[in-house]
Motif scaffolding. Structure first.
Motif: not given
Length: 269
Positions: A160-172
């Motif tokens: 259902g409704f949840c974050a399918n994925h989070f994403t690390v910002y590699v530049n940081a």
């Protein structure tokens, strides 16, 4: 009253990390190296239906200052997507995709209809739709039937409704010089990566590189018993500047198409 975006993101993370146990492990691995984690984007899935479509999911973010950033088409997977971004660059972009139900068979649509018929008649949920979790009951038999035509639909049926994925910002990140170096670190520490289309999707030429883990397997209750199915995955994105020197803020459909497959059962080991 608009919700607090940082508070909503924290709530989404708390649910996400339970459906993706490797997330905490990867955060620990990086923080022990002295890293601070910045999120590039958070992704959500839904079905093409005005009660729960992209614009409905986006409501709390738009109310919190997010603006439309771009749209994307995935013809093979029968998906349409939009992304939203906030004027504050430290807040993650929001990527929401929806399955185009009218492009599927009548029997497929009937399974989805049985789930959507369980939505609140008045259209009101307890809180922001993106954090509601699974708002329907469904059988594992239906999950298996949906999976034959769309792994995406099966995932939605289960979670259902949840974050399918989070994403690390590699530049940081400061202790790895490239996405390849981060991938090597993850593999060396036992994390399986999605190799569909190559471990790194995209390139500096399209201004975005992405990689992701294979989704964790989690136990999910269905009406006909508990079953282990793919949960959520963790993504990693490195962005490159455009010719005018500004950072590319969008997404590359060809790359995202393969990232979607991080929840496919064919990748489970």
């Amino acid at each position: 009253m608009a919700v607090s975006i940082p508070l909503l993101i924290n709530q989404l993370w708390d649910v996400y990390r339970r459906i993706n146990p490797q997330a905490d492990q990867i955060v620990k691995l990086l923080t022990e190296r002295g890293e601070g984690i910045q999120n590039d984007h958070i992704a959500f899935r839904t079905f093409q239906d005005p009660r729960i479509g992209i614009d409905r999911l986006a409501e709390p973010f738009v109310e919190g200052g997010y603006q439309f950033g771009g749209e994307y088409h995935f013809e093979e997977k029968k998906l349409y997507a939009k992304h939203f971004q906030h004027p504050d660059p430290t807040l993650p972009k929001i990527f929401i995709s929806e399955l185009l139900l009218d492009e599927f068979s009548a029997s497929f649509q009937e399974i989805i209809k049985r789930m959507l018929d369980q939505l609140p008649p008045d259209g009101n949920f307890h809180g922001p739709l993106c954090s509601e979790g699974r708002v329907w009951e469904t059988s594992f038999a239906d999950y298996e039937q949906l999976k034959k035509d769309s792994e995406y639909a099966a995932w939605m049926a289960a979670h259902g409704f949840c974050a399918n994925h989070f994403t690390v910002y590699v530049n940081a990140l400061s202790t790895v010089a490239s996405l390849q170096e981060l991938n090597d670190l993850l593999v060396a520490n036992g994390f399986a990566l999605n190799e569909e289309g190559g471990a790194i999707k995209g390139s500096p030429e399209v201004f975005l590189e992405q990689s992701s883990t294979v989704a964790s397997v989690v136990d999910v209750p269905f009406t006909d018993g508990h079953h282990k199915v793919p949960g959520c995955y963790y993504e990693f994105a490195r962005r490159y500047p455009l010719a005018d020197g500004t950072m590319f803020e969008g997404f590359v459909a060809k790359s995202a198409d393969k990232i979607f497959e991080s929840t496919d059962e064919k990748l489970q080991r």
